[in-house]
Design a protein around this motif. Structure first.
Motif, PDB file in Angstrom:
ATOM      1  N   LEU A   1      -3.369  14.981   1.204  1.00 27.14           N
ATOM      2  CA  LEU A   1      -4.634  15.721   1.046  1.00 27.14           C
ATOM      3  C   LEU A   1      -4.655  16.477  -0.284  1.00 27.14           C
ATOM      4  O   LEU A   1      -5.686  16.500  -0.971  1.00 27.14           O
ATOM      5  CB  LEU A   1      -4.836  16.690   2.208  1.00 27.14           C
ATOM      6  N   ALA A   2      -3.523  17.067  -0.658  1.00 26.23           N
ATOM      7  CA  ALA A   2      -3.440  17.778  -1.939  1.00 26.23           C
ATOM      8  C   ALA A   2      -3.618  16.804  -3.099  1.00 26.23           C
ATOM      9  O   ALA A   2      -4.302  17.118  -4.079  1.00 26.23           O
ATOM     10  CB  ALA A   2      -2.106  18.508  -2.058  1.00 26.23           C
ATOM     11  N   GLN A   3      -3.024  15.615  -3.001  1.00 27.77           N
ATOM     12  CA  GLN A   3      -3.179  14.610  -4.056  1.00 27.77           C
ATOM     13  C   GLN A   3      -4.640  14.214  -4.216  1.00 27.77           C
ATOM     14  O   GLN A   3      -5.153  14.139  -5.328  1.00 27.77           O
ATOM     15  CB  GLN A   3      -2.352  13.353  -3.744  1.00 27.77           C
ATOM     16  N   ILE A   4      -5.292  13.955  -3.103  1.00 26.84           N
ATOM     17  CA  ILE A   4      -6.708  13.556  -3.166  1.00 26.84           C
ATOM     18  C   ILE A   4      -7.541  14.680  -3.762  1.00 26.84           C
ATOM     19  O   ILE A   4      -8.368  14.454  -4.645  1.00 26.84           O
ATOM     20  CB  ILE A   4      -7.228  13.137  -1.779  1.00 26.84           C
TER      21      ILE A   4
ATOM     22  N   GLU B   1       0.824  -1.212   0.000  1.00 24.28           N
ATOM     23  CA  GLU B   1       0.000   0.000   0.000  1.00 24.28           C
ATOM     24  C   GLU B   1       0.860   1.264   0.000  1.00 24.28           C
ATOM     25  O   GLU B   1       0.481   2.290   0.568  1.00 24.28           O
ATOM     26  CB  GLU B   1      -0.936   0.006   1.208  1.00 24.28           C
ATOM     27  N   GLU B   2       1.971   1.213  -0.662  1.00 28.44           N
ATOM     28  CA  GLU B   2       2.885   2.355  -0.717  1.00 28.44           C
ATOM     29  C   GLU B   2       2.208   3.556  -1.372  1.00 28.44           C
ATOM     30  O   GLU B   2       1.619   3.452  -2.443  1.00 28.44           O
ATOM     31  CB  GLU B   2       4.136   1.987  -1.509  1.00 28.44           C
ATOM     32  N   VAL B   3       2.271   4.697  -0.685  1.00 26.73           N
ATOM     33  CA  VAL B   3       1.720   5.925  -1.245  1.00 26.73           C
ATOM     34  C   VAL B   3       2.794   6.642  -2.051  1.00 26.73           C
ATOM     35  O   VAL B   3       3.984   6.449  -1.837  1.00 26.73           O
ATOM     36  CB  VAL B   3       1.154   6.864  -0.142  1.00 26.73           C
ATOM     37  N   SER B   4       2.339   7.466  -2.953  1.00 25.28           N
ATOM     38  CA  SER B   4       3.257   8.175  -3.840  1.00 25.28           C
ATOM     39  C   SER B   4       3.668   9.508  -3.207  1.00 25.28           C
ATOM     40  O   SER B   4       2.896  10.467  -3.207  1.00 25.28           O
ATOM     41  CB  SER B   4       2.565   8.417  -5.186  1.00 25.28           C
ATOM     42  N   VAL B   5       4.870   9.530  -2.644  1.00 24.01           N
ATOM     43  CA  VAL B   5       5.426  10.753  -2.058  1.00 24.01           C
ATOM     44  C   VAL B   5       6.913  10.820  -2.369  1.00 24.01           C
ATOM     45  O   VAL B   5       7.549   9.808  -2.664  1.00 24.01           O
ATOM     46  CB  VAL B   5       5.219  10.845  -0.529  1.00 24.01           C
ATOM     47  N   HIS B   6       7.453  12.008  -2.275  1.00 21.53           N
ATOM     48  CA  HIS B   6       8.865  12.234  -2.539  1.00 21.53           C
ATOM     49  C   HIS B   6       9.706  11.545  -1.464  1.00 21.53           C
ATOM     50  O   HIS B   6       9.303  11.465  -0.304  1.00 21.53           O
ATOM     51  CB  HIS B   6       9.154  13.734  -2.565  1.00 21.53           C
TER      52      HIS B   6
END
Length: 142
Positions: free
Chosen positions: A99-102, A65-70
Motif C-alpha cells: 500500500l505504501a509503494q502504491i 508477477e513477483e512484487v518488490s519487497v524485502h
C-alpha cells in the motif's frame, strides 16, 4: 481504491500499461484471503491453499508477477506457510508495504495522467452502464 471496483479496474489498467499491475493484483488477492478467512465453515485447507497461491504468484523469486519487497517479508510469510492454518494476519506486513509503494509511487504518477483527469467521465459512464443493466433486469422481472 480497493473498495471501489470501478476505480480499482481503471487504476489496474493504468498499472498494467506501465508494467506494475502485480502490486495491486497482490493487494486484491490479500483482501480476498482475509475475507475468505473470516467465512465461518470455510475449510482450513482453503486458507492454506490461498496463502500458498499468493506466495508462489507474487513472492516466489523469479515468478512472473513477483512484487518488490524485502526478503525478510518473504521469509516471514514462508515460515507460516508450513502451519496447518495460516493466520488471517499473515499478509499484514506485506499489505502495508505494498500500500505504501502504491501510494508513494504509482498513485502519485497516476493522478498526473490524462487517464486520471478523464476518470470522472469514465466513472459516470460505468455507473450509467451499471444502472442500465439493473433497470433492464428489473424490467424483465416486472
Amino acid at each position: 481504491v480497493l473498495e471501489d471496483s470501478i476505480l480499482c479496474e481503471e487504476f489496474l489498467t493504468y498499472l498494467d500499461k506501465n508494467h506494475c499491475g502485480e502490486t495491486l493484483r497482490c493487494l486484491i488477492e490479500i483482501k480476498q484471503y482475509k475475507q475468505r478467512h473470516e467465512v465461518k465453515g470455510a475449510e482450513k485447507h482453503e486458507s492454506r491453499d490461498r496463502a500458498f497461491a499468493i506466495y508462489f504468484r507474487f513472492l516466489n523469486p523469479g515468478s512472473a508477477e513477483e512484487v518488490s519487497v524485502h526478503s525478510n517479508e518473504r521469509h516471514y510469510i514462508a515460515q507460516f506457510l508450513a502451519s496447518e492454518n495460516p493466520p488471517k494476519e499473515l499478509f499484514d506486513r506485506l499489505e502495508h508495504t505494498l500500500l505504501a509503494q502504491i501510494k508513494d509511487q504509482q498513485w502519485i504518477k497516476y493522478t498526473g495522467t490524462a487517464e486520471y483527469a478523464n476518470l470522472v467521465g469514465i466513472l459516470r459512464e460505468k455507473v450509467a452502464e451499471l444502472q442500465g443493466r439493473q433497470t433492464s433486469k428489473s424490467c424483465l422481472i416486472q
